[in-house]
Every structure is written in structure tokens, then in C-alpha cells.
Write an enzyme that holds these catalytic residues in place. Structure first.
Site, PDB file in Angstrom:
ATOM      1  N   LEU A 102       0.926  -1.217   0.066  1.00 19.55           N
ATOM      2  CA  LEU A 102      -0.053   0.078   0.018  1.00 19.55           C
ATOM      3  C   LEU A 102       0.867   1.161   0.002  1.00 19.55           C
ATOM      4  O   LEU A 102       2.042   1.316   0.560  1.00 19.55           O
ATOM      5  CB  LEU A 102      -0.782   0.098   1.215  1.00 19.55           C
ATOM      6  CG  LEU A 102      -2.173  -0.996   1.239  1.00 19.55           C
ATOM      7  CD1 LEU A 102      -2.822  -1.034   2.825  1.00 19.55           C
ATOM      8  CD2 LEU A 102      -3.081  -0.456   0.178  1.00 19.55           C
ATOM      9  N   ASP A 103       0.500   2.249  -0.774  1.00 17.72           N
ATOM     10  CA  ASP A 103       1.571   3.298  -0.768  1.00 17.72           C
ATOM     11  C   ASP A 103       1.382   4.178   0.545  1.00 17.72           C
ATOM     12  O   ASP A 103       0.469   3.934   1.255  1.00 17.72           O
ATOM     13  CB  ASP A 103       0.991   4.138  -2.031  1.00 17.72           C
ATOM     14  CG  ASP A 103      -0.299   4.861  -2.231  1.00 17.72           C
ATOM     15  OD1 ASP A 103      -0.839   5.293  -0.954  1.00 17.72           O
ATOM     16  OD2 ASP A 103      -1.009   4.961  -3.071  1.00 17.72           O
ATOM     17  N   LYS A 104       2.183   5.215   0.644  1.00 16.60           N
ATOM     18  CA  LYS A 104       2.397   5.973   1.864  1.00 16.60           C
ATOM     19  C   LYS A 104       1.011   6.646   2.330  1.00 16.60           C
ATOM     20  O   LYS A 104       0.811   6.489   3.599  1.00 16.60           O
ATOM     21  CB  LYS A 104       3.390   6.891   1.476  1.00 16.60           C
ATOM     22  CG  LYS A 104       3.603   8.099   2.829  1.00 16.60           C
ATOM     23  CD  LYS A 104       4.863   8.963   2.538  1.00 16.60           C
ATOM     24  CE  LYS A 104       4.826   9.860   3.640  1.00 16.60           C
ATOM     25  NZ  LYS A 104       3.966  11.020   3.540  1.00 16.60           N
TER      26      LYS A 104
END
Length: 247
Positions: free
Chosen positions: A105-107
Site C-alpha cells: 500500500l502506498d504511503k
């Protein structure tokens, strides 16, 4: 059979040393010894009594661990970051620091991550041919319409030569924004964000709700829970079924 045979590459992967593919590379390179003898035959099988070494390291079975984790925003999904950004391992307890994520999952995204030290499980779950459905709750800027949903289902070119598809339905409209439920079968980098950017509706918030049969039930942000052996087996059976259906 008291001492069933297992393929050498599978044994090495099941010990958490590396993936099966990498194990094959070590075998072909003559870096694997069984009972002191170099083995470079792909498909070679061993028993649990055999002593395996890769290079100078003894490869031993480890206790396989699986967890569900509710990732909060502000952390990237990687063990180390060259740019010095905060990672999920900065906040995960020491007891699960050795586990690797199944997908990312991105930041700025939140929601479900599965982490494990089972290399085969990671490969089976994340393999493109298996097509595990992943469900997301997304808040997008502005009001999307039926045509936007159709375009996402047909596919949007998010980069040159790269087309992304998603099933989406509108849940609600809030403060001139759209709440969507989106289902992905692909695993492209920042896929949902890029698709909605292309449609002129940037993502405001994004949360992953589930990955196949695994969901966030009973978890709060930043919390993790162990997946029990019975549940792990159910997930593996689910993956086998999907793999057969998609062949």
C-alpha cells in the site's frame, strides 16, 4: 511414509531463506549442498533428515507466521527506504519485524496488509495469474458518473503501454466528492490513484478493505492479529481454487 520427500527448492523456500526461483538459481550455481555434497540438479528431492546448506548458511525449517495488519497513513510498505521515509517496520512490534508484506500500500493509503515469512504463500497470493480480488473504499474529488465507471471497467491507459482496469460502484456523494467501492484484480503501482487522476477525480483517501477472503474485521489502525492455522489453510485452498479457475 515416515520420511516423505520434498523438492529441494521448495524446502529452501519453506524455510524462509528465499523464493523457489532464487533457490533454483542457487542450485544451478552450485551453491547448495545436501549432506556435504553439492547438488546442482533442479527437481532434486530431500527428506527432513537431510542437512541443507546454501553457501555457508545452514537452512533450517522455521515456524511459519501469518498476520493481518491495519496499516495507518504516513508509512511506506517496505523494510528499508533509501530516502529515509518512515516504514511500517518503524511501528510494527519486534515479534513480527521479520515478516514480509504480500503486496503493498502506498504511503498515504490505509487498510489491510498481510505479512508472512512464507515465501511460497507470498508468491502464490501475489502471482498475476491467480487474480485475487482486492476491495478498496475510495473517496475521490468531484462527482463521478456512470460513464466514469464504464471507462474504468473497460480499461484506462495510466502510462504509455500500461492499461489498468477496475470494477467500481458509487456508494455515496459527500461534500461534492464521491465515495466508491473498487475491486482490483491487477497489482499495478498506485493503480487506483493513477486511474482516477486520468479521469480528473484525484483520490482524497484510499483504504483497502480485503484481499480475497482476508479482511480488516476486528482490527483498529496500527493493530495486527495472527492468522490461525485453520484460516491459513482455508486461504491456501482458496488460492488453489482460483488458480485452477484462471488456467
Amino acid at each position: 511414509m515416515k520420511n516423505p520427500k520434498v523438492r529441494l527448492n521448495k524446502y529452501i523456500a519453506s524455510c524462509g531463506f528465499c523464493s523457489r526461483r532464487k533457490a533454483d538459481e542457487y542450485i544451478e550455481a552450485g551453491k547448495v549442498r545436501v549432506n556435504g555434497e553439492i547438488v546442482n540438479e533442479l527437481g532434486y528431492s530431500i527428506s527432513v533428515k537431510d542437512r541443507v546448506m546454501v553457501g555457508n548458511k545452514i537452512v533450517k525449517p522455521l515456524e511459519l507466521t501469518y498476520i493481518r495488519y491495519y496499516k495507518p497513513a504516513g508509512y511506506i510498505t517496505t523494510m528499508e527506504d533509501e530516502k529515509g521515509r518512515k516504514t511500517i517496520y518503524d511501528i510494527l512490534p519486534e515479534e513480527v519485524q521479520n515478516l514480509k508484506p504480500v503486496g503493498r500500500l502506498d504511503k498515504d493509503s490505509t487498510g489491510l496488509l498481510i505479512l508472512t515469512n512464507d515465501g511460497d504463500f507470498i508468491n502464490d497470493f501475489a502471482h498475476p495469474s491467480v487474480k485475487v480480488p482486492k476491495i478498496y473504499r475510495v473517496c475521490a474529488q468531484g462527482k463521478l458518473n456512470l460513464n466514469d465507471l464504464v471507462l474504468m471497467e473497460k480499461g484506462i491507459e495510466i502510462e504509455e503501454g500500461q492499461t489498468a482496469c477496475a470494477l467500481a460502484r458509487i456508494i455515496d456523494f459527500e461534500n461534492k466528492n464521491t465515495i466508491l467501492e473498487m475491486v482490483l484484480y491487477q497489482g499495478l503501482n498506485r493503480q487506483i490513484r493513477k486511474m482516477l487522476d486520468c479521469l480528473g477525480h484525484p483520490v482524497i483517501s484510499l483504504k483497502r478493505l480485503s484481499m480475497g477472503p482476508v479482511d480488516l474485521e476486528g482490527l483498529k489502525k496500527g493493530q495486527f492479529k495472527y492468522i490461525k492455522p485453520k484460516q491459513v489453510q482455508q486461504i491456501k485452498n482458496y488460492l488453489k481454487k482460483l488458480n485452477k479457475e484462471n488456467k
